[in-house]
Scaffold this motif. Structure first.
Motif, PDB file in Angstrom:
ATOM      1  N   LEU A   3      51.240   1.804  64.496  1.00  0.00           N
ATOM      2  CA  LEU A   3      51.616   3.214  64.563  1.00  0.00           C
ATOM      3  C   LEU A   3      52.254   3.660  63.254  1.00  0.00           C
ATOM      4  O   LEU A   3      52.114   4.809  62.827  1.00  0.00           O
ATOM      5  CB  LEU A   3      52.582   3.430  65.727  1.00  0.00           C
ATOM      6  N   ASN A   4      52.951   2.735  62.602  1.00  0.00           N
ATOM      7  CA  ASN A   4      53.649   3.039  61.349  1.00  0.00           C
ATOM      8  C   ASN A   4      52.759   2.876  60.121  1.00  0.00           C
ATOM      9  O   ASN A   4      53.032   3.444  59.071  1.00  0.00           O
ATOM     10  CB  ASN A   4      54.870   2.115  61.214  1.00  0.00           C
ATOM     11  N   ARG A   5      51.670   2.121  60.251  1.00  0.00           N
ATOM     12  CA  ARG A   5      50.826   1.827  59.099  1.00  0.00           C
ATOM     13  C   ARG A   5      49.850   2.971  58.824  1.00  0.00           C
ATOM     14  O   ARG A   5      49.417   3.676  59.730  1.00  0.00           O
ATOM     15  CB  ARG A   5      50.047   0.527  59.337  1.00  0.00           C
ATOM     16  N   ARG A   6      49.487   3.149  57.543  1.00  0.00           N
ATOM     17  CA  ARG A   6      48.565   4.207  57.150  1.00  0.00           C
ATOM     18  C   ARG A   6      47.499   3.642  56.210  1.00  0.00           C
ATOM     19  O   ARG A   6      47.796   2.809  55.352  1.00  0.00           O
ATOM     20  CB  ARG A   6      49.295   5.331  56.395  1.00  0.00           C
ATOM     21  N   ASN A   7      46.267   4.117  56.368  1.00  0.00           N
ATOM     22  CA  ASN A   7      45.263   3.873  55.332  1.00  0.00           C
ATOM     23  C   ASN A   7      45.343   5.064  54.389  1.00  0.00           C
ATOM     24  O   ASN A   7      44.841   6.144  54.673  1.00  0.00           O
ATOM     25  CB  ASN A   7      43.865   3.740  55.928  1.00  0.00           C
ATOM     26  N   HIS A   8      46.020   4.850  53.286  1.00  0.00           N
ATOM     27  CA  HIS A   8      46.378   5.923  52.354  1.00  0.00           C
ATOM     28  C   HIS A   8      45.344   6.087  51.239  1.00  0.00           C
ATOM     29  O   HIS A   8      45.545   6.876  50.312  1.00  0.00           O
ATOM     30  CB  HIS A   8      47.758   5.604  51.759  1.00  0.00           C
ATOM     31  N   ARG A   9      44.232   5.347  51.326  1.00  0.00           N
ATOM     32  CA  ARG A   9      43.211   5.436  50.283  1.00  0.00           C
ATOM     33  C   ARG A   9      42.467   6.773  50.342  1.00  0.00           C
ATOM     34  O   ARG A   9      42.236   7.317  51.412  1.00  0.00           O
ATOM     35  CB  ARG A   9      42.208   4.290  50.423  1.00  0.00           C
TER      36      ARG A   9
ATOM     37  N   LEU B 290      42.720  -2.388  42.065  1.00  0.00           N
ATOM     38  CA  LEU B 290      43.619  -3.151  42.927  1.00  0.00           C
ATOM     39  C   LEU B 290      43.623  -2.512  44.315  1.00  0.00           C
ATOM     40  O   LEU B 290      43.926  -1.330  44.454  1.00  0.00           O
ATOM     41  CB  LEU B 290      45.038  -3.155  42.368  1.00  0.00           C
ATOM     42  N   PHE B 291      43.267  -3.298  45.330  1.00  0.00           N
ATOM     43  CA  PHE B 291      43.302  -2.824  46.711  1.00  0.00           C
ATOM     44  C   PHE B 291      44.382  -3.536  47.521  1.00  0.00           C
ATOM     45  O   PHE B 291      44.647  -3.158  48.652  1.00  0.00           O
ATOM     46  CB  PHE B 291      41.948  -3.058  47.384  1.00  0.00           C
ATOM     47  N   SER B 292      44.979  -4.551  46.961  1.00  0.00           N
ATOM     48  CA  SER B 292      46.008  -5.329  47.639  1.00  0.00           C
ATOM     49  C   SER B 292      47.387  -4.766  47.307  1.00  0.00           C
ATOM     50  O   SER B 292      47.736  -4.615  46.133  1.00  0.00           O
ATOM     51  CB  SER B 292      45.924  -6.795  47.210  1.00  0.00           C
ATOM     52  N   ALA B 293      48.175  -4.450  48.340  1.00  0.00           N
ATOM     53  CA  ALA B 293      49.530  -3.945  48.112  1.00  0.00           C
ATOM     54  C   ALA B 293      50.357  -4.954  47.332  1.00  0.00           C
ATOM     55  O   ALA B 293      51.133  -4.594  46.449  1.00  0.00           O
ATOM     56  CB  ALA B 293      50.192  -3.632  49.457  1.00  0.00           C
ATOM     57  N   LYS B 294      50.173  -6.233  47.648  1.00  0.00           N
ATOM     58  CA  LYS B 294      50.899  -7.289  46.949  1.00  0.00           C
ATOM     59  C   LYS B 294      50.535  -7.309  45.459  1.00  0.00           C
ATOM     60  O   LYS B 294      51.397  -7.466  44.600  1.00  0.00           O
ATOM     61  CB  LYS B 294      50.587  -8.646  47.583  1.00  0.00           C
ATOM     62  N   ALA B 295      49.240  -7.119  45.164  1.00  0.00           N
ATOM     63  CA  ALA B 295      48.789  -7.125  43.771  1.00  0.00           C
ATOM     64  C   ALA B 295      49.318  -5.908  43.015  1.00  0.00           C
ATOM     65  O   ALA B 295      49.711  -6.015  41.845  1.00  0.00           O
ATOM     66  CB  ALA B 295      47.265  -7.171  43.721  1.00  0.00           C
ATOM     67  N   ILE B 296      49.319  -4.742  43.664  1.00  0.00           N
ATOM     68  CA  ILE B 296      49.817  -3.524  43.027  1.00  0.00           C
ATOM     69  C   ILE B 296      51.303  -3.653  42.728  1.00  0.00           C
ATOM     70  O   ILE B 296      51.768  -3.354  41.620  1.00  0.00           O
ATOM     71  CB  ILE B 296      49.551  -2.292  43.923  1.00  0.00           C
ATOM     72  N   TYR B 297      52.057  -4.126  43.707  1.00  0.00           N
ATOM     73  CA  TYR B 297      53.499  -4.319  43.531  1.00  0.00           C
ATOM     74  C   TYR B 297      53.771  -5.321  42.403  1.00  0.00           C
ATOM     75  O   TYR B 297      54.617  -5.080  41.521  1.00  0.00           O
ATOM     76  CB  TYR B 297      54.107  -4.815  44.840  1.00  0.00           C
TER      77      TYR B 297
ATOM     78  N   THR C  41      53.531  -1.379  53.432  1.00  0.00           N
ATOM     79  CA  THR C  41      52.971  -0.984  54.726  1.00  0.00           C
ATOM     80  C   THR C  41      51.571  -0.390  54.615  1.00  0.00           C
ATOM     81  O   THR C  41      50.670  -0.775  55.354  1.00  0.00           O
ATOM     82  CB  THR C  41      53.895   0.031  55.428  1.00  0.00           C
ATOM     83  N   ASN C  42      51.380   0.541  53.702  1.00  0.00           N
ATOM     84  CA  ASN C  42      50.103   1.254  53.616  1.00  0.00           C
ATOM     85  C   ASN C  42      48.999   0.434  52.961  1.00  0.00           C
ATOM     86  O   ASN C  42      49.258  -0.538  52.257  1.00  0.00           O
ATOM     87  CB  ASN C  42      50.274   2.550  52.811  1.00  0.00           C
ATOM     88  N   SER C  43      47.764   0.881  53.172  1.00  0.00           N
ATOM     89  CA  SER C  43      46.618   0.390  52.393  1.00  0.00           C
ATOM     90  C   SER C  43      46.387   1.383  51.258  1.00  0.00           C
ATOM     91  O   SER C  43      46.296   2.594  51.495  1.00  0.00           O
ATOM     92  CB  SER C  43      45.364   0.295  53.273  1.00  0.00           C
ATOM     93  N   GLU C  44      46.294   0.882  50.036  1.00  0.00           N
ATOM     94  CA  GLU C  44      46.217   1.732  48.852  1.00  0.00           C
ATOM     95  C   GLU C  44      45.088   1.283  47.936  1.00  0.00           C
ATOM     96  O   GLU C  44      44.440   0.259  48.167  1.00  0.00           O
ATOM     97  CB  GLU C  44      47.549   1.686  48.082  1.00  0.00           C
TER      98      GLU C  44
END
Length: 396
Positions: free
Chosen positions: A139-145, A226-233, A339-342
Motif C-alpha cells: 500500500l505504501n510502495r509506488r512504481n514511480h517510473r 539505473l533501475f535499482s533503488a540500491k544502485a541509485i542510492y 520504497t519506490n521503483s525508479e
C-alpha cells in the motif's frame, strides 16, 4: 479493563504494521539486484510541459508497431483525455498499445475511462495493487517510473506525469518546471526490458519477441541506466564522497537519510560547493517542513539552498563537478531511495551536460536564497511542524 484491552490491541496493530513494512522492504531488497546497463544513444532535454507533450504526442502519432506507456500519475483531465484519445486511435490502427500506471498514483482514474481504453484495444494494467502478503508495505510502495517506448527505437524518461498541472494549469502551483529526456538508439532496449518486467508483474501477461528489440544504430551519447533503488542510492553517495569542486542537487523533495546528509556536510567541509535547488511551494502535506529539518545543518555548514518561486520545481537532477550528470525519476528523499521503483539516466556527454547546466541556471535565476536568518525567524508553530514532519519523513 476495556481501556487496557483497547491499548493492547492498538499496540498489536502497530507492531503488525511495523512487521509488515519491515518484512516487505526486506523482501524487495532481496530481489533488487538489477545491475546498471550502459548503452549508446541520442538524448535531448525537455523542460516544459508544452515541449514534453507536443514531442510525446508527435512521436506516438508516428508509431507503427507498439507504444508502451508507463506513468506514476495519469489524470483524467484535459491533457489526460487527449493522451487517452491518441492511445485509443493508435490501438484502432493496429498498433500494440500498453498503458501501465501506478495503483495509488492514479487511484482516481475512473473505471469508465479504463473500460473505454480497453474497448478501443488499449491493454491496461496497474502496478503495485495492494494485496497479501505485505499488504501495508504494498500500500505504501509506488512504481514511480515514467517511461514511454515507441516501436522499440525511441522513448522518453523523466519527471513529467500526465496531468494538466504539468502544463502549469493548476493555479495553486503555477508554472511547472521538470526535466525529461527524449531518447533513441540502443539505450531504448534497457527501458524496454524494464517495462516488460513491470508489465508482466502487473498484468500476468508473458510476451517476448525480437520485434520489441529492433537493431538500432549507435548514438553519440553513452548513457548508464539505473533501475535499482540500491544502485541509485549507492551512485549518489559515492559521487558525493568523491566530488572535488561542486555538487548541484535539484529535487522537489529533500529528505536524505543520515549517511547522505553526513556525506554532503563532509563535502562542504572539504571545500566542495554544494547547491540545492528546491521548490518554494509545496504540493504535499509536511514535505517542505521535513526538508527544513535537514536544511538547518546544511545552511550552518555553508550549503547554498535556492527556492524556486516562479511556480513549482519538480525536476530531479544531480550534477557533480560539471562532469557527470544524473536525470531521472528519483527524488532526493527516503521514499525514492528505499520504497519506490525508479529509473535514472547517467551521462558524461559535454553537450548534454551543458543543456542541463543551462536549464539549472534558468531555474536558479528564478529562485530565492534561503538563509540561516530566515530559518531562525520562522514561527514556533512552523518549527514544531518541522519536528513533527521529521518523524514521518520516511513515508512522505
Amino acid at each position: 479493563m476495556i481501556a487496557v484491552i483497547v491499548l493492547i490491541l492498538l499496540l498489536l496493530l502497530v507492531f503488525f504494521i511495523w512487521l509488515d513494512l519491515h518484512l516487505g522492504r526486506k523482501n524487495v531488497q532481496r530481489h533488487d539486484i538489477k545491475t546498471p546497463s550502459s548503452c549508446s544513444g541520442k538524448a535531448a532535454l525537455l523542460t516544459t510541459g508544452t515541449q514534453f507533450f507536443d514531442t510525446l504526442f508527435e512521436e506516438i502519432e508516428k508509431a507503427t508497431h507498439h507504444v508502451h506507456v508507463q506513468f506514476y500519475i495519469y489524470h483524467e483531465d484535459s491533457i489526460g483525455q487527449e493522451m487517452s484519445s491518441l492511445l485509443k486511435k493508435k490501438a484502432k490502427e493496429g498498433v500494440n498499445v500498453r498503458l501501465l500506471v501506478d495503483y495509488m498514483g492514479s487511484f482516481f482514474l475512473k473505471k469508465k475511462a479504463i473500460k473505454e481504453l480497453k474497448k478501443a484495444g488499449v491493454q491496461f494494467a496497474y502496478s503495485f495493487t495492494p494485496g497479501f502478503p505485505y499488504f501495508f508495505y504494498k500500500l505504501n510502495r509506488r512504481n514511480h517510473r515514467k517511461i514511454t517506448i515507441i516501436d522499440g527505437s525511441r522513448g522518453f524518461m523523466g519527471g513529467f506525469n500526465v496531468g494538466d498541472e504539468y502544463l502549469g494549469r493548476d493555479p495553486r502551483l503555477g508554472y511547472w518546471r521538470d526535466y525529461h529526456l527524449l531518447l533513441s538508439g540502443p539505450v531504448i532496449h534497457t527501458f524496454q526490458q524494464q517495462f516488460i518486467m513491470d508489465w508482466e508483474a502487473a498484468s500476468g501477461e508473458k510476451f517476448n519477441g525480437s520485434e520489441y528489440f529492433p537493431e538500432l544504430e549507435k548514438g553519440p551519447v553513452k548513457i548508464t541506466t539505473l533501475f535499482s533503488a540500491k544502485a541509485i542510492y549507492s551512485f549518489w553517495l559515492q559521487h558525493i564522497n568523491q566530488a572535488q569542486t561542486s555538487i548541484t542537487i535539484g529535487s522537489p523533495y529533500f529528505i536524505p537519510d543520515r549517511p547522505l546528509q553526513n556525506a554532503l556536510l563532509q563535502a562542504i567541509k572539504r571545500g566542495v560547493e554544494v547547491t540545492l535547488l528546491v521548490p518554494m511551494k509545496s504540493d504535499h502535506l509536511l514535505v517542505k517542513e521535513a526538508s527544513y529539518f535537514y536544511f538547518k545543518d546544511l545552511l550552518n555548514a555553508g550549503c547554498k539552498i535556492e527556492e524556486y518561486y516562479e511556480g513549482f520545481f519538480h525536476a530531479k537532477v544531480f550534477l557533480v563537478d560539471d562532469k557527470i550528470c544524473d536525470i531521472g525519476t528519483t527524488n532526493f528523499d527516503q521514499r525514492s531511495f528505499f520504497t519506490n521503483s525508479e529509473v535514472n539516466c547517467i551521462f558524461e556527454d559535454r553537450h548534454l551536460i551543458e543543456e542541463a547546466k543551462k536549464a539549472i541556471k534558468e531555474d536558479l535565476d528564478r529562485s530565492e536564497t534561503l538563509t540561516m536568518t530566515v530559518w531562525e525567524r520562522m514561527s514556533y508553530w512552523k518549527k514544531t511542524k518541522i519536528l513533527f514532519a521529521k518523524v514521518f519523513s520516511p513515508f512522505l
